[in-house]
Design a protein around this motif. Structure first.
Motif, short mmCIF file in Angstrom:
data_model
loop_
_atom_site.label_atom_id
_atom_site.label_comp_id
_atom_site.label_asym_id
_atom_site.label_seq_id
_atom_site.Cartn_x
_atom_site.Cartn_y
_atom_site.Cartn_z
N ASP A 35 0.81 -1.22 0.00
CA ASP A 35 0.00 0.00 0.00
C ASP A 35 0.85 1.27 0.00
N GLY A 36 1.90 1.27 -0.74
CA GLY A 36 2.75 2.45 -0.83
C GLY A 36 3.79 2.27 -1.91
N ARG A 37 5.01 2.67 -1.60
CA ARG A 37 6.10 2.51 -2.55
C ARG A 37 6.36 1.03 -2.86
N LEU A 38 6.92 0.80 -4.02
CA LEU A 38 7.34 -0.54 -4.42
C LEU A 38 8.85 -0.48 -4.65
N ILE A 39 9.60 -1.09 -3.74
CA ILE A 39 11.06 -1.02 -3.77
C ILE A 39 11.64 -2.37 -4.14
N HIS A 40 12.55 -2.35 -5.10
CA HIS A 40 13.27 -3.56 -5.47
C HIS A 40 14.63 -3.57 -4.79
N VAL A 41 14.92 -4.66 -4.09
CA VAL A 41 16.21 -4.86 -3.45
C VAL A 41 16.91 -5.98 -4.19
N ASP A 42 17.92 -5.62 -4.97
CA ASP A 42 18.61 -6.65 -5.75
C ASP A 42 19.49 -7.48 -4.83
N GLU A 43 20.00 -8.59 -5.35
CA GLU A 43 20.81 -9.48 -4.53
C GLU A 43 22.11 -8.82 -4.08
N ASP A 44 22.53 -7.76 -4.79
CA ASP A 44 23.74 -7.04 -4.37
C ASP A 44 23.43 -5.93 -3.37
N GLY A 45 22.16 -5.84 -2.93
CA GLY A 45 21.77 -4.84 -1.95
C GLY A 45 21.34 -3.51 -2.52
N SER A 46 21.54 -3.29 -3.81
CA SER A 46 21.12 -2.02 -4.40
C SER A 46 19.60 -1.92 -4.39
N ILE A 47 19.09 -0.72 -4.16
CA ILE A 47 17.66 -0.50 -4.07
C ILE A 47 17.22 0.48 -5.16
N ARG A 48 16.02 0.23 -5.69
CA ARG A 48 15.44 1.12 -6.71
C ARG A 48 13.94 1.18 -6.50
N ASP A 49 13.40 2.36 -6.73
CA ASP A 49 11.95 2.51 -6.71
C ASP A 49 11.36 2.02 -8.03
N PHE A 50 10.32 1.20 -7.92
CA PHE A 50 9.43 0.88 -9.04
C PHE A 50 8.05 1.43 -8.68
N SER A 51 8.06 2.59 -8.02
CA SER A 51 6.89 3.09 -7.31
C SER A 51 5.92 3.89 -8.15
N TYR A 52 6.39 4.50 -9.22
CA TYR A 52 5.51 5.45 -9.90
C TYR A 52 4.16 4.85 -10.30
N PRO A 53 4.11 3.66 -10.91
CA PRO A 53 2.81 3.13 -11.32
C PRO A 53 1.83 2.88 -10.17
N VAL A 54 2.35 2.55 -8.98
CA VAL A 54 1.46 2.22 -7.86
C VAL A 54 1.31 3.38 -6.88
N PHE A 55 2.26 4.32 -6.90
CA PHE A 55 2.31 5.36 -5.87
C PHE A 55 2.27 6.78 -6.43
N GLY A 56 2.65 6.94 -7.70
CA GLY A 56 2.60 8.25 -8.34
C GLY A 56 3.82 9.10 -8.14
N LEU A 57 4.86 8.60 -7.47
CA LEU A 57 6.11 9.33 -7.27
C LEU A 57 7.26 8.44 -7.73
N THR A 58 8.36 9.05 -8.16
CA THR A 58 9.43 8.30 -8.83
C THR A 58 10.49 7.78 -7.88
#
Length: 676
Positions: A35-58
């Motif tokens: 119910d908010g941001r959608l964050i991808h945590v890769d196996e190397d620990g790097s994080i990225r937002d995939f949030s715009y489609p579900v949350f409206g912010l980048t």
């Protein structure tokens, strides 16, 4: 994903056999976010937002983490930093929550990373007590407020950073402050056009202080306290939160440590799946995935947006009413069988469909899941008022759900109006686009979903609609035999429609979408009689389509989408295996086994065995499921996953198939394993 990231990926992977260059993949790693941001945590620990489609912010466009000894000098930053993406890593979810735990085996020892998304906040906590030395955290995080990669500014504080453009402002805070922090501007046009990929972060820039702050990227050296450090990010807008309130919020969140995150994750988890249920691990994973893909409106995106520039697809970070309504129907069936406590999900879906219904009773091509507004698409002829670029199966899928589990008679009546308008005089849907969105015609799949929609509406006992819906269901039931291909023993992919030189003739290829005919007839059996000839044809169709679309790759097996499918093959000479097609095969075989069981037909055993074999391929222990339990949309023959990962549709199909097979006692035998 910014253009510079896409270009960099293109440079790295343009000659790869299974990677499509210019995409941001999620084939490895895990997601966090309810119910908010959608964050991808890769196996190397790097994080990225995939949030715009579900949350409206980048939010976060790129990041990189590592550690270095605390006594390293500024000059030794690069040489002494052990970046996690160059180390050995292990990752898992904490129990049945969305807390992602990653262990990094560095040259200095073990560092454990915890990641949890809490609405618009993401918390990343590091514990370096497994290391042999006193370490500091090195973090490079790049934000893209308002989706921008230029005209961005930074404000630096002792323990927080603000990155802003116009409306969106992104915040970064550290519980232990910053030992060092600097902006990290990208190079100019020459660097973008250079064939050599760009290193991230770039070496110490020869740029002035003001240029360095006019970017979205920051490099931070973060001290640890008792071997621990916590970094938090917050996405917000100036209209919804003042700078002071936002800074207070992101700073307060830095109080989370590993234990506090575990507690918050358990509290956040909506529901747990009883271990007594069959294939409970698969069901738990499916519910987690579908929660992750749900936007603010309650609608679900098809999958994480891996191709934002439409380089090799038409995008995935949108809500299609076909996908979403099919997921809703599958979840409703599973909830009815297993009592999963999904009532609020069904209510929310029904409300979203009512809100997005067009005046003519149909639904548009796709919408944004964060606010239900119309999203970019190519099948909106119902809105434009001209042409047949319309996917009638989407309206039928929503109608089937509404007829099945809501009391929205007003919405249902308008939906039937929309279906009737797309029904030709011969009882089958008119020329439109197909479920795969790559052809036009009069499709077997579309007819199947119309049959199910009318049957579900008739069974709903909605005042003044039952007789009408029953009559239409009978009409479609009779007309489906117009698509029968006697020589192949299948129902055709389509009849070529208006505007095609073969108009009126049948496209006799096998299509996994036509497997929907099995469940459609199961729905029809509740209001009408299935005659013996139709049963024979259904058995022949399901078995022949599964047999013809079955493909043994060098590492995996499963069903391809349809005969002659050439999409996203890269260098592979054969059609790719699709998880949704394989799951559809399992569900269709189980659905037909259920119908045959109700008719006392001994062929049910044969179909049940087929269902078990196909289901085994997509279970968490099966070859088409990743180690995360995620189901990618497609898989290359060598086992490499491709496209949207995870894709919501096959996850819902998997749980629905388990529920249906449990209802009819079709799970008695152990599923066939991946190697036997």
């Amino acid at each position: 994903m910014q253009l510079r990231d896409a270009l960099d990926d293109y440079k790295r992977h343009r000659d790869d056999r299974t990677r499509f260059p210019g995409e941001r993949r999620t084939r490895t790693g895990r997601f966090s976010g309810y119910d908010g941001r959608l964050i991808h945590v890769d196996e190397d620990g790097s994080i990225r937002d995939f949030s715009y489609p579900v949350f409206g912010l980048t939010g976060i466009a790129r990041s990189r983490f590592g550690v270095r000894p605390v006594d390293s000098s500024v000059e030794e930053l690069e040489s002494q930093t052990a970046w996690f993406d160059t180390q050995s890593n292990r990752q898992r979810y904490h129990e049945d929550t969305a807390l992602v735990v990653t262990d990094h085996e560095t040259e200095y020892g073990t560092v454990t990373q915890y990641d949890l998304t809490l609405e618009n906040i993401h918390v990343t906590h590091f514990d370096t007590n497994g290391a042999d030395a006193s370490l500091a955290l090195v973090a490079v995080i790049g934000f893209a407020p308002d989706g921008r990669n230029t005209r961005i500014g930074q404000l630096h504080h002792d323990d927080a950073i603000e990155v802003y453009h116009a409306s969106e402002t992104d915040y970064l805070a550290s519980a232990t402050g910053f030992e060092r922090v600097r902006g990290s501007a990208f190079g100019g046009f020459a660097e973008l056009l250079d064939e050599t990929p760009t290193e991230y972060p770039r070496a110490e820039p020869e740029k002035s202080y003001d240029e360095d702050l006019l970017s979205g990227d920051s490099l931070c050296v973060i001290p640890t306290s008792e071997g621990k450090a916590t970094v938090t990010t917050l996405l917000t807008t100036r209209a919804t939160k003042s700078r002071k309130a936002a800074l207070d919020t992101v700073r307060t969140a830095t109080a989370y440590d590993g234990g506090a995150l575990e507690h918050a994750a358990k509290k956040q988890t909506e529901r747990s799946v009883s271990s007594d249920l069959p294939h409970a691990d698969a069901i738990a994973t499916d519910l987690r995935v579908l929660s992750l893909l749900t936007g603010r409106s309650g609608l679900r995106i098809a999958g994480p947006e891996f191709d934002p520039y439409y380089a090799h697809s038409g995008g995935y970070g949108y809500s299609w009413f076909r996908d979403d309504a099919e997921i809703s129907r599958f979840l409703f069936d599973a909830d009815r069988q297993f009592d999963l406590g999904l009532g609020d999900w069904h209510t929310r879906s029904g409300a979203a469909y009512a809100e997005t219904q067009l005046d003519d009773g149909s639904w548009p091509h796709r919408v944004w899941s964060f606010d239900t507004t119309l999203a970019p698409g190519w099948a909106n002829s119902r809105i434009e008022g001209i042409g047949n670029e319309y996917q009638a199966d989407q309206t039928a899928s929503v109608t089937a759900f509404i007829g099945q589990c809501t009391d929205r008679g007003d919405v249902l009546e308008r939906a039937l109006d929309g279906l009737d308008d797309a029904l030709a005089d011969d009882g089958r849907p008119v020329t439109c686009q197909n479920a795969w969105e790559d052809m036009s015609g009069r499709f077997g799949h579309t007819a199947a979903v119309f049959l199910e929609a009318y049957a579900a509406s008739a069974a709903s006992n909605t005042a003044d609609l039952t007789e009408r819906a029953t009559e239409r269901a009978d009409t479609v039931y009779e007309a489906i035999d117009d698509l029968w291909v006697d020589e192949r023993g299948i129902y055709a992919l389509r009849e070529y429609g208006d505007g095609h030189e073969k108009r009126g003739t049948l496209d006799e290829r096998c299509d996994s979408a036509t497997l929907a005919l099995a469940n459609a007839h199961r729905a029809y059996a509740r209001i009408g009689d299935i005659d013996a000839d139709r049963l024979d044809r259904l058995v022949s169709h399901v078995e022949q389509v599964i047999d013809e679309l079955w493909h043994d790759g060098s590492a995996v097996s499963g069903l391809v989408r349809y005969e002659g499918d050439r999409w996203r093959q890269r260098e592979q000479p054969h059609e790719k295996i699709w998880t949704v097609s394989t799951a559809w095969g399992a569900h269709a075989a189980a659905s037909l086994a259920a119908v045959l069981t109700d008719h006392g037909d001994e062929r049910a055993d044969r179909l049940a065995e087929t269902a078990r074999e196909l289901l085994a391929l997509i279970l968490p222990s099966g070859p088409l499921s990743l180690d995360t339990g995620y189901l990618p949309e497609q898989v290359f023959d060598d086992g490499t996953p491709d496209s949207a990962t995870p894709l919501g549709w096959p996850h819902a199909l998997r749980t629905a198939t388990i529920a249906l097979m449990d209802e009819y006692d079709l799970l008695e035998e152990q599923p066939v394993t991946a190697d036997g």
